[in-house]
Scaffold this active site. Structure first.
Site, PDB file in Angstrom:
ATOM      1  N   SER A  12      43.600  50.155  24.396  1.00 31.03           N
ATOM      2  CA  SER A  12      42.752  51.013  24.783  1.00 31.03           C
ATOM      3  C   SER A  12      41.785  49.842  24.491  1.00 31.03           C
ATOM      4  O   SER A  12      40.656  50.324  24.798  1.00 31.03           O
ATOM      5  CB  SER A  12      42.472  52.847  24.491  1.00 31.03           C
ATOM      6  OG  SER A  12      43.733  52.910  25.835  1.00 31.03           O
ATOM      7  N   LYS A  55      39.368  61.352  25.378  1.00 29.73           N
ATOM      8  CA  LYS A  55      37.404  60.366  24.696  1.00 29.73           C
ATOM      9  C   LYS A  55      36.361  60.368  25.444  1.00 29.73           C
ATOM     10  O   LYS A  55      35.592  59.858  24.016  1.00 29.73           O
ATOM     11  CB  LYS A  55      38.080  58.917  24.830  1.00 29.73           C
ATOM     12  CG  LYS A  55      39.560  57.798  24.865  1.00 29.73           C
ATOM     13  CD  LYS A  55      40.133  56.604  25.497  1.00 29.73           C
ATOM     14  CE  LYS A  55      41.228  56.988  24.778  1.00 29.73           C
ATOM     15  NZ  LYS A  55      42.113  56.238  25.623  1.00 29.73           N
TER      16      LYS A  55
END
Length: 113
Positions: A12, A55
């Site tokens: 990521s 996130k």
């Protein structure tokens, strides 16, 4: 770099690492109001990642204004609370070129230095 990724970091961080490297090579600053996530392929595609709800919530809590996300994660917006969606501007990325355009400040005028 998925094979070499530390399990906690994972792939990521590809967009963030790429942005940092381009920033270093071009002497352009990464925007301080922007969070980013996304895996990158060897062909420059920004691939989807997991944990978008968490996130984006972290970005909002940190007081950031923008989040760069893979285009293929657009469907995950429905999982994000309305409160978080109101606080953030979402920028969707198809390719690393999109990430650089959105993540880096414009190059400072050479005469100003």
């Amino acid at each position: 770099m998925p094979a070499g990724a530390i399990p906690k970091d994972g792939p990521s961080a590809g967009v963030a690492m790429f942005s940092a490297l381009v920033s270093l090579m071009t002497n352009r600053t990464v925007r301080s109001d922007t969070a980013m996530t996304g895996e990158i392929s060897l062909r420059g595609l920004v691939l989807p990642v997991g944990g978008i709800k968490e996130k984006t919530a972290a970005a909002a809590r940190a007081g950031l204004a923008r989040v760069l996300l893979p285009t293929r994660n657009r469907k995950d917006l429905e999982d994000i609370s309305e409160e978080v969606r109101r606080k953030l501007e979402f920028v969707f990325l198809e390719r690393v070129d999109d990430a650089i355009a959105a993540a880096l400040e414009e190059k400072a005028d050479a005469r100003a230095a």
